[in-house]
Design a protein around this motif. Structure first.
Motif, PDB file in Angstrom:
ATOM      1  N   UNK A 113      -4.398  -4.761   5.439  1.00 43.30           N
ATOM      2  CA  UNK A 113      -3.796  -4.190   4.230  1.00 43.30           C
ATOM      3  C   UNK A 113      -4.701  -4.408   3.019  1.00 43.30           C
ATOM      4  N   UNK A 114      -5.318  -5.571   2.926  1.00 46.46           N
ATOM      5  CA  UNK A 114      -6.257  -5.822   1.829  1.00 46.46           C
ATOM      6  C   UNK A 114      -7.458  -4.874   1.910  1.00 46.46           C
ATOM      7  N   UNK A 115      -7.900  -4.581   3.117  1.00 48.31           N
ATOM      8  CA  UNK A 115      -8.990  -3.634   3.300  1.00 48.31           C
ATOM      9  C   UNK A 115      -8.583  -2.236   2.830  1.00 48.31           C
ATOM     10  N   UNK A 116      -7.398  -1.814   3.203  1.00 52.36           N
ATOM     11  CA  UNK A 116      -6.877  -0.518   2.740  1.00 52.36           C
ATOM     12  C   UNK A 116      -6.768  -0.521   1.223  1.00 52.36           C
ATOM     13  N   UNK A 117      -6.226  -1.592   0.685  1.00 57.83           N
ATOM     14  CA  UNK A 117      -6.055  -1.702  -0.765  1.00 57.83           C
ATOM     15  C   UNK A 117      -7.398  -1.603  -1.483  1.00 57.83           C
ATOM     16  N   UNK A 118      -8.442  -2.164  -0.909  1.00 57.33           N
ATOM     17  CA  UNK A 118      -9.756  -2.165  -1.568  1.00 57.33           C
ATOM     18  C   UNK A 118     -10.369  -0.769  -1.665  1.00 57.33           C
ATOM     19  N   UNK A 119      -9.878   0.183  -0.880  1.00 61.34           N
ATOM     20  CA  UNK A 119     -10.398   1.553  -0.944  1.00 61.34           C
ATOM     21  C   UNK A 119      -9.826   2.336  -2.126  1.00 61.34           C
ATOM     22  N   UNK A 120      -8.745   1.841  -2.706  1.00 63.21           N
ATOM     23  CA  UNK A 120      -7.997   2.526  -3.770  1.00 63.21           C
ATOM     24  C   UNK A 120      -7.343   3.820  -3.293  1.00 63.21           C
ATOM     25  N   UNK A 159      -3.482  15.769  -0.814  1.00 64.28           N
ATOM     26  CA  UNK A 159      -4.935  15.794  -0.631  1.00 64.28           C
ATOM     27  C   UNK A 159      -5.515  14.374  -0.587  1.00 64.28           C
ATOM     28  N   UNK A 160      -6.375  14.146   0.397  1.00 65.69           N
ATOM     29  CA  UNK A 160      -6.965  12.828   0.601  1.00 65.69           C
ATOM     30  C   UNK A 160      -6.315  12.067   1.743  1.00 65.69           C
ATOM     31  N   UNK A 161      -5.223  12.607   2.265  1.00 60.80           N
ATOM     32  CA  UNK A 161      -4.514  11.965   3.369  1.00 60.80           C
ATOM     33  C   UNK A 161      -5.445  11.722   4.557  1.00 60.80           C
ATOM     34  N   UNK A 162      -6.268  12.695   4.883  1.00 55.33           N
ATOM     35  CA  UNK A 162      -7.093  12.599   6.079  1.00 55.33           C
ATOM     36  C   UNK A 162      -8.258  11.628   5.929  1.00 55.33           C
ATOM     37  N   UNK A 163      -8.591  11.206   4.714  1.00 49.02           N
ATOM     38  CA  UNK A 163      -9.600  10.154   4.547  1.00 49.02           C
ATOM     39  C   UNK A 163      -9.155   8.867   5.243  1.00 49.02           C
ATOM     40  N   UNK A 203      -3.843   4.548  -4.489  1.00 49.49           N
ATOM     41  CA  UNK A 203      -3.719   5.117  -5.834  1.00 49.49           C
ATOM     42  C   UNK A 203      -4.297   6.529  -5.926  1.00 49.49           C
ATOM     43  N   UNK A 204      -5.469   6.745  -5.334  1.00 50.42           N
ATOM     44  CA  UNK A 204      -6.122   8.053  -5.431  1.00 50.42           C
ATOM     45  C   UNK A 204      -5.441   9.122  -4.587  1.00 50.42           C
ATOM     46  N   UNK A 205      -4.972   8.738  -3.393  1.00 44.26           N
ATOM     47  CA  UNK A 205      -4.483   9.723  -2.440  1.00 44.26           C
ATOM     48  C   UNK A 205      -3.029   9.535  -2.048  1.00 44.26           C
ATOM     49  N   UNK A 206      -2.395   8.549  -2.656  1.00 47.10           N
ATOM     50  CA  UNK A 206      -0.988   8.273  -2.383  1.00 47.10           C
ATOM     51  C   UNK A 206      -0.716   7.908  -0.926  1.00 47.10           C
ATOM     52  N   UNK A 207      -1.633   7.080  -0.358  1.00 45.40           N
ATOM     53  CA  UNK A 207      -1.351   6.552   0.971  1.00 45.40           C
ATOM     54  C   UNK A 207      -0.177   5.611   0.818  1.00 45.40           C
ATOM     55  N   UNK A 208       0.946   5.995   1.341  1.00 48.57           N
ATOM     56  CA  UNK A 208       2.167   5.251   1.092  1.00 48.57           C
ATOM     57  C   UNK A 208       2.514   4.247   2.173  1.00 48.57           C
TER      58      UNK A 208
END
Length: 129
Positions: free
Chosen positions: A81-88, A22-26, A91-96
């Motif tokens: 990548x820093x932009x992605x990291x700043x969304x968390x 859950x959260x993948x589609x964000x 951690x929240x959605x396990x964007x791997x």
């Protein structure tokens, strides 16, 4: 890879689903907002369009991969990548790493810079009997 000026040697394409993660589609909204906000012209637009299904997102099955580190250390990729990291979302959605690698290559690597294992008839077996 050197002879072909490639930056990545990919394994099979796989998918993550919203149902499983859950959260993948964000990540779709985050990706396209980033593209618009930073005036990015994706290098592989077709791959990027195909990355997102109704409730799935493609990735590279990356328990086998070869990459050129200099490519991934480029300023524009670090910014992404820093932009992605700043969304968390990691951690929240396990964007791997697999899905982020797929999107990074769609955004920043030319088609000829990404090699696919299946095109070279290299065998690969994960958990074979």
């Amino acid at each position: 890879m050197h002879n072909k000026n490639a930056v990545y040697f990919a394994n099979n394409v796989d998918v993550d689903s919203e149902e499983q993660l859950p959260g993948t589609m964000f990540l779709k909204r985050v990706t396209f907002d980033y593209i618009k906000r930073n005036n990015i012209k994706p290098k592989q637009l077709e791959i990027l369009r195909d990355a997102f299904g109704n409730n799935t997102i493609r990735n590279y099955f990356n328990n086998f991969e070869v990459l050129k580190m200099e490519f991934f250390r480029r300023k524009e990729i670090r910014h992404w990548i820093e932009s992605i990291d700043s969304t968390n979302g990691i951690f929240y959605y396990r964007w791997g790493d697999a899905v982020l690698r797929y999107l990074t290559l769609a955004l920043f690597a030319e088609q000829h810079e990404v090699l696919h294992r299946v095109d070279y008839n290299f065998p690969y077996c994960h958990k074979c009997r």
